[in-house]
Design an enzyme around this catalytic site. Structure first.
Site, PDB file in Angstrom:
ATOM      1  N   GLU A 183       0.847  -1.195   0.000  1.00  0.00           N
ATOM      2  CA  GLU A 183       0.000   0.000   0.000  1.00  0.00           C
ATOM      3  C   GLU A 183       0.878   1.240   0.000  1.00  0.00           C
ATOM      4  O   GLU A 183       2.094   1.156   0.252  1.00  0.00           O
ATOM      5  CB  GLU A 183      -0.942  -0.019   1.213  1.00  0.00           C
ATOM      6  CG  GLU A 183      -2.023  -1.090   1.104  1.00  0.00           C
ATOM      7  CD  GLU A 183      -2.990  -1.135   2.276  1.00  0.00           C
ATOM      8  OE1 GLU A 183      -2.705  -0.502   3.301  1.00  0.00           O
ATOM      9  OE2 GLU A 183      -4.012  -1.805   2.151  1.00  0.00           O
ATOM     10  N   HIS A 228      -8.961   9.664   2.553  1.00  0.00           N
ATOM     11  CA  HIS A 228      -8.503   8.564   1.687  1.00  0.00           C
ATOM     12  C   HIS A 228      -8.652   9.039   0.255  1.00  0.00           C
ATOM     13  O   HIS A 228      -9.688   9.613  -0.113  1.00  0.00           O
ATOM     14  CB  HIS A 228      -9.361   7.321   1.938  1.00  0.00           C
ATOM     15  CG  HIS A 228      -8.749   6.060   1.403  1.00  0.00           C
ATOM     16  ND1 HIS A 228      -8.621   5.815   0.055  1.00  0.00           N
ATOM     17  CD2 HIS A 228      -8.213   4.996   2.030  1.00  0.00           C
ATOM     18  CE1 HIS A 228      -8.042   4.624  -0.113  1.00  0.00           C
ATOM     19  NE2 HIS A 228      -7.775   4.110   1.072  1.00  0.00           N
ATOM     20  N   ARG A 270      -0.890   8.982   1.629  1.00  0.00           N
ATOM     21  CA  ARG A 270      -2.266   9.406   1.331  1.00  0.00           C
ATOM     22  C   ARG A 270      -2.473  10.899   1.226  1.00  0.00           C
ATOM     23  O   ARG A 270      -3.263  11.360   0.413  1.00  0.00           O
ATOM     24  CB  ARG A 270      -3.174   8.911   2.447  1.00  0.00           C
ATOM     25  CG  ARG A 270      -3.565   7.534   2.207  1.00  0.00           C
ATOM     26  CD  ARG A 270      -4.499   7.055   3.255  1.00  0.00           C
ATOM     27  NE  ARG A 270      -4.513   5.626   3.076  1.00  0.00           N
ATOM     28  CZ  ARG A 270      -5.019   4.781   3.923  1.00  0.00           C
ATOM     29  NH1 ARG A 270      -5.563   5.219   5.025  1.00  0.00           N
ATOM     30  NH2 ARG A 270      -4.998   3.502   3.669  1.00  0.00           N
ATOM     31  N   HIS A 304     -11.442   9.688   6.066  1.00  0.00           N
ATOM     32  CA  HIS A 304     -11.262   8.241   6.256  1.00  0.00           C
ATOM     33  C   HIS A 304     -10.831   7.867   7.671  1.00  0.00           C
ATOM     34  O   HIS A 304     -11.235   6.840   8.184  1.00  0.00           O
ATOM     35  CB  HIS A 304     -10.193   7.772   5.263  1.00  0.00           C
ATOM     36  CG  HIS A 304      -9.921   6.302   5.307  1.00  0.00           C
ATOM     37  ND1 HIS A 304     -10.877   5.357   5.007  1.00  0.00           N
ATOM     38  CD2 HIS A 304      -8.786   5.619   5.603  1.00  0.00           C
ATOM     39  CE1 HIS A 304     -10.341   4.150   5.113  1.00  0.00           C
ATOM     40  NE2 HIS A 304      -9.080   4.274   5.494  1.00  0.00           N
ATOM     41  N   ARG A 340      -1.519   9.044   9.107  1.00  0.00           N
ATOM     42  CA  ARG A 340      -1.372   7.603   9.368  1.00  0.00           C
ATOM     43  C   ARG A 340      -0.905   6.853   8.128  1.00  0.00           C
ATOM     44  O   ARG A 340      -1.460   7.023   7.036  1.00  0.00           O
ATOM     45  CB  ARG A 340      -2.711   7.010   9.817  1.00  0.00           C
ATOM     46  CG  ARG A 340      -2.675   5.510   9.957  1.00  0.00           C
ATOM     47  CD  ARG A 340      -3.986   5.006  10.469  1.00  0.00           C
ATOM     48  NE  ARG A 340      -5.062   5.145   9.537  1.00  0.00           N
ATOM     49  CZ  ARG A 340      -5.453   4.203   8.680  1.00  0.00           C
ATOM     50  NH1 ARG A 340      -4.821   3.051   8.624  1.00  0.00           N
ATOM     51  NH2 ARG A 340      -6.476   4.410   7.879  1.00  0.00           N
TER      52      ARG A 340
END
Ligand code: FAD
Ligand code: SIN
Length: 537
Positions: A122, A246, A294, A355, A390
């Site tokens: 990811e 997100h 992100r 998100h 995060r």
């Protein structure tokens, strides 16, 4: 005896520890505590209503021989723009492999690859290190934890209980000052009565505040209740300006909050301008492209949408073999096919959406809050792990590690924890039912809309001040309403939503720089000193 008095009499002091929340953090703590203590788990609505059940991508852990804890620590701190607490980051990352082992023991059927766990990739991760169950990891984890908790005679789970406020020393029969927590007042959603749940230790695990925004991938109940309750009880809250967006939520006029997992980009998906097909990430982060953290990707999409007047951008994985796509993303494939989109042949329209709540109740490595008797774990906390942004798939991990830390700490100090004093019953003076539910709906919609427009991906001081003004006006109205009528879940949530919005805006105004998820046109640079935004009640 009135009905309410009946509910007060049904005080549940039969339990040693009360846990608010039945997601990954709450149930991890419950299972560990139940080795010695009697545990009550309370949840709003259904026991599977939190974000845990919705998680798609997976759980980050160093399991590959070519990977190291140091790599994972570095990736976490790079994503977190240096605001992370290195000790907390190491604490969590070093415990990840044993958390995964425990989940395997509980029967979570992680995908395998030639006998080993399959690791996907990811954004922001320099290595493949995400264990997963297809693209529906959260449901598998939630189910396994619930199965184990339901089978445990020391755990009682009550859904349909909306916690209203923590019981503190202020609710003692003889108030002597101090802020010890002794449990919680909770609304029984079926009877409408308010129950007193009293215990020597309480763990807050009530999840995030995503629903404060108009567009969010989070479930309906993510209204910041845990953060607001702890704040009202006197606990510090930090870094609330760090709300994560997100990059890829499905753009669909009917289905408003369906996430398209980051793993689609991890397995080769490209972001494209919907008209020209241009892979626009070349302009924003030519090295990491779609796998940049992100905040970078979400801002790039936001910029494209605003610059070209688009409704959405495209996420395209149709160049991969159809079988590969169907095998890796069965849930997303089925969902999209139901909406007439074949992701093996055509691109998916996506937009950013709120998100994850990176900030929250301040906790230390024992999951202790500022208040004696109150521990906290999971998305409602700020543990130092995430910093200003995060890293993908680090949050379920945080729930397991800090759920465990809270339980171990309570078990260790159990004999020193004082017995609860006599607690006052719930104030019964609010006896009339509201005849104007429209007020709640209107205020709820208004908060979510101005938070999206004024406190979104790109901020300015002027927009934040506008939001602060709106909050000040609504505060009086909501408090008057709350003080006058019988409580309902909608009203409790509205009060908490507004409190969360206020904490976010106050924190955002206090940060005079752009770091991680907090990006403001008025202070585009980074400050030399790295500082948490800590709010003190
Ligand atoms: P939750 O699972 O949200 O549980 C909160 C609990 O508190 C619920 O039981 C709720 O009913 C209860 N509660 C709330 N308010 C009250 C109240 N007033 N009274 C009583 N009970 C209350 N993270 C990853 O690491 N990997 C992923 O792949 C991933 N994918 C995600 C996909 C989506 C769509 C979303 C929304 C999030 C994703 N996340 C992922 C984030 C992750 O799922 C959450 O951070 C994590 O599950 C939070 O767990 P929790 O136990 O803290 O809270
Ligand atoms: C995702 O699957 O993209 C979500 C992962 C996460 O939120 O950590």
């Amino acid at each position: 005896m009135t009905k309410q008095a009946d509910a007060n009499a049904a005080e549940t002091s039969a339990y040693d520890v009360i846990i608010i929340g039945s997601g990954a953090a709450g149930l991890t703590a419950a299972l560990e505590l139940a080795t010695r203590l009697r545990v009550l788990v309370l949840a709003k609505g259904s026991l599977t209503g939190g974000s845990t059940a919705w998680a798609q991508g997976g759980i980050a852990a160093v399991l590959d021989a070519g990977d190291t804890f140091e790599n994972h620590v570095r990736d976490t701190m790079v994503a977190g723009a240096g605001l992370n607490d290195r000790e907390a980051v190491e604490f969590v990352i070093e415990r990840a492999p044993e958390s995964i082992d425990r989940l395997v023991e509980l029967g979570v059927p992680f995908n395998k690859d030639s006998g080993d766990l399959h690791l996907t990739r990811e954004g922001g991760h320099s290595h493949r290190r995400i264990v997963h169950v297809d693209d529906a990891t959260g449901w598998a984890v939630q189910s396994a934890l619930l199965r184990a908790a339901e089978a445990n005679p020391n755990i009682t789970m009550l859904g349909g209980r909306t916690a209203i406020d923590l019981i503190t020393d202020r609710n003692r029969e003889r108030y002597s000052g101090g802020g010890h927590v002794w449990g919680v007042y909770a609304l029984n959603e079926e009877t409408g009565w308010v129950e007193r749940h009293v215990a020597r230790a309480t763990i807050m695990a009530a999840g995030g505040a995503g629903r404060v925004y108009q567009f969010s991938t989070a479930p309906r109940g993510a209204t910041g209740d845990g953060i607001a309750m702890a704040w009202r009880a006197g606990a510090r809250v930090s870094n609330m300006e760090m709300m994560q967006f997100h990059p890829t939520c499905l753009y669909n006029l009917e289905v408003k909050n369906f996430l398209i997992t980051e793993a689609v980009r991890g397995e080769g998906g490209h972001l494209k301008h919907p008209e020209t097909g241009h892979r626009f990430m070349t302009e924003y982060d030519a090295d990491r492209m779609e796998l940049a953290p992100r905040d970078v990707v979400a801002r790039a999409i936001d910029d494209q949408i605003k610059r070209f007047g688009l409704d959405y951008v495209h996420l395209d994985i149709s160049h991969q073999p159809p079988e590969f796509v169907r095998e890796h993303f069965p849930t997303i494939y089925d969902k999209l096919m139901g909406l007439g989109i074949d992701m093996t042949k055509e691109p998916i329209p996506v937009v950013p959406a709120q998100h994850y709540t990176c900030g929250g109740i301040v906790v230390d490595l024992f999951a202790r809050t500022d208040l004696p008797g109150l521990w906290a774990a999971g998305e409602c906390t700020e543990s130092g792990l995430h910093g200003a942004n995060r890293l993908a798939s680090n949050s379920l991990l945080e729930c397991f590690v800090f759920g465990e830390a809270a339980a171990s700490d309570i078990l260790t100090m159990w004999d020193e924890l004082p017995e609860p004093p006599a607690i006052l019953p719930w104030d019964e003076s609010r006896v009339s039912d509201s005849d104007e539910q429209v007020v709640i709906k209107q205020n709820w919609t208004e908060i979510r809309r101005f938070m999206w427009n004024y406190v979104g991906i790109v901020r300015t001081t002027k927009r934040l001040e506008r939001a602060a003004n709106r909050i000040a006006l609504l505060r009086q109205e909501v408090e008057d309403y709350y003080g006058s009528f019988v409580v309902t879940t909608d009203l409790i949530e509205l009060r908490n939503l507004l409190q969360s919005a206020e904490l976010i805006v106050t924190s955002a105004l206090a940060r005079k720089e752009s770091r991680g998820l907090h990006y403001t046109l008025d202070y585009p640079g980074l400050k030399a000193t790295v500082r948490d935004t800590v709010l003190v009640p």
